[in-house]
Design a protein around this motif. Structure first.
Motif, PDB file in Angstrom:
ATOM      1  N   ALA A 129       0.831  -1.213   0.000  1.00 18.96           N
ATOM      2  CA  ALA A 129       0.000   0.000   0.000  1.00 18.96           C
ATOM      3  C   ALA A 129       0.859   1.254   0.000  1.00 18.96           C
ATOM      4  O   ALA A 129       0.575   2.232  -0.711  1.00 18.96           O
ATOM      5  CB  ALA A 129      -0.931  -0.014   1.208  1.00 18.96           C
ATOM      6  N   GLY A 130       1.927   1.268   0.797  1.00 27.51           N
ATOM      7  CA  GLY A 130       2.817   2.416   0.841  1.00 27.51           C
ATOM      8  C   GLY A 130       3.521   2.663  -0.477  1.00 27.51           C
ATOM      9  O   GLY A 130       3.717   3.821  -0.895  1.00 27.51           O
TER      10      GLY A 130
ATOM     11  N   LEU B 244       1.113   4.266  -2.882  1.00 35.81           N
ATOM     12  CA  LEU B 244       0.908   5.666  -2.515  1.00 35.81           C
ATOM     13  C   LEU B 244       2.088   6.530  -2.953  1.00 35.81           C
ATOM     14  O   LEU B 244       1.907   7.648  -3.449  1.00 35.81           O
ATOM     15  CB  LEU B 244       0.705   5.775  -1.003  1.00 35.81           C
ATOM     16  CG  LEU B 244       0.485   7.195  -0.451  1.00 35.81           C
ATOM     17  CD1 LEU B 244      -0.775   7.808  -1.056  1.00 35.81           C
ATOM     18  CD2 LEU B 244       0.397   7.156   1.073  1.00 35.81           C
ATOM     19  N   GLY B 245       3.301   6.022  -2.795  1.00 28.92           N
ATOM     20  CA  GLY B 245       4.484   6.768  -3.195  1.00 28.92           C
ATOM     21  C   GLY B 245       4.524   7.048  -4.686  1.00 28.92           C
ATOM     22  O   GLY B 245       4.852   8.168  -5.116  1.00 28.92           O
TER      23      GLY B 245
ATOM     24  N   LEU C 238       1.901   7.147  -6.675  1.00 26.49           N
ATOM     25  CA  LEU C 238       0.803   8.070  -6.958  1.00 26.49           C
ATOM     26  C   LEU C 238       1.197   9.515  -6.648  1.00 26.49           C
ATOM     27  O   LEU C 238       0.909  10.429  -7.438  1.00 26.49           O
ATOM     28  CB  LEU C 238      -0.429   7.676  -6.142  1.00 26.49           C
ATOM     29  CG  LEU C 238      -1.654   8.588  -6.294  1.00 26.49           C
ATOM     30  CD1 LEU C 238      -2.119   8.633  -7.744  1.00 26.49           C
ATOM     31  CD2 LEU C 238      -2.786   8.119  -5.370  1.00 26.49           C
ATOM     32  N   ILE C 239       1.867   9.736  -5.523  1.00 24.54           N
ATOM     33  CA  ILE C 239       2.303  11.081  -5.163  1.00 24.54           C
ATOM     34  C   ILE C 239       3.299  11.619  -6.187  1.00 24.54           C
ATOM     35  O   ILE C 239       3.234  12.790  -6.587  1.00 24.54           O
ATOM     36  CB  ILE C 239       2.927  11.080  -3.754  1.00 24.54           C
ATOM     37  CG1 ILE C 239       1.849  10.805  -2.702  1.00 24.54           C
ATOM     38  CG2 ILE C 239       3.629  12.402  -3.461  1.00 24.54           C
ATOM     39  CD1 ILE C 239       2.391  10.652  -1.298  1.00 24.54           C
TER      40      ILE C 239
END
Length: 279
Positions: free
Chosen positions: A130-131, A134-135, A137-138
């Motif tokens: 998940a992390g 997210l990374g 995506l950012i």
């Protein structure tokens, strides 16, 4: 001698691709032979799927995308990425084999395997996945904001650009490599045994790691610029991480827990009650 180096680099590339590719077969074959995944965890194959999917995508971009290649050249003294076609074939093959191995854990009834613990990924691994998403995506949002700014044109050498997205995806593979072996190392430590964990995948992985680093060094030497190494940190780190973790598994198998694992034949000959007790 220098004229022979390109040939040696290509040879190392295909040999390490073969060694690393073959390293994905011993574990699923051992699981199939034992009709069980006991002694291993689902964390390793599951996170491998994510890692090699990221590795495959980043290699495709470095090898085929004119935009990414031009941005790489602008940031690295006009050099081209050191990604070779064998890196792409390796990543795709590894992804497919990782999916097959993961199915032995997540879809155990379809394989007819015996019930065993560790058939679902841990919260640690799901958190890493998940992390990582997210990374990436950012990073995509930052690049999208930068490239739509009308005030000035984007300079790939200093500004955020598509190359940084590719790097972010590649760093997912790096992160996966840094953590994926840890659950199995801990499982071996708790079990005081490496039974169920194939040492052949480790030996083949060790050969692949050594040759991968050797090829990267030769390619950078031929370019007379070591940014060929620093410009591909994922490939460099992959080789080094493989050496470190492979050494730990080899020490566990051949030194710490040597003689503490039963062969599958011995297990089959034991009474069912004793077999359950040992497992």
């Amino acid at each position: 001698m220098v004229a022979f180096l390109p040939v040696l680099s290509a040879l190392f590339g295909w040999v390490y691709t073969l060694a690393w590719s073959l390293s994905f077969y011993p574990q699923p074959l051992l699981n199939w032979q034992r009709r069980s995944t006991s002694g291993t965890t689902a964390d390793f194959p599951t996170i491998n799927v994510v890692g090699f999917a990221a590795y495959f995508v980043s290699n495709l971009a470095f090898y085929y995308s004119p935009v990414v290649r031009s941005q790489y050249a602008a940031r690295h003294n006009g050099l081209t990425p050191t990604v070779a076609f064998n890196d792409i074939t390796f990543a795709l093959h590894a992804l497919v084999l990782s999916l097959i191995t993961t199915s032995q854990y997540l879809l155990r009834p379809l394989w007819g395997f015996e019930p065993s613990p560790g058939t679902r990924p841990s919260r640690f691994v799901t958190g890493i996945i998940a992390g990582s998403a997210l990374g990436v995506l950012i990073t995509c949002l930052i690049v999208a904001t930068t490239t739509t700014t009308p005030s000035s044109s984007v300079d790939p050498a200093t500004d955020w650009c598509e190359l940084d997205i590719v790097y972010a995806v590649g760093y997912v593979k790096l992160l996966v490599t840094l953590v994926k072996y840890s659950p199995q190392i801990l499982a071996n430590f708790r079990n005081k045994s490496t039974r169920g964990w194939s040492i052949w995948q480790i030996l083949l992985d060790l050969i692949g790691g050594l040759l991968s680093l050797a090829q990267l060094g030769i390619d950078s030497y031929l370019q007379h610029d070591w940014s060929g190494v620093t410009g591909n940190p994922v490939k460099l780190a992959l080789g080094n991480c493989s050496l470190v973790f492979d050494t730990i598994f080899i020490v566990q198998h051949y030194l710490l827990y040597r003689g503490k694992e039963d062969s599958d034949e011995e297990q089959r000959l034991l009474p069912e009650e004793d077999r359950r007790h040992r497992d």
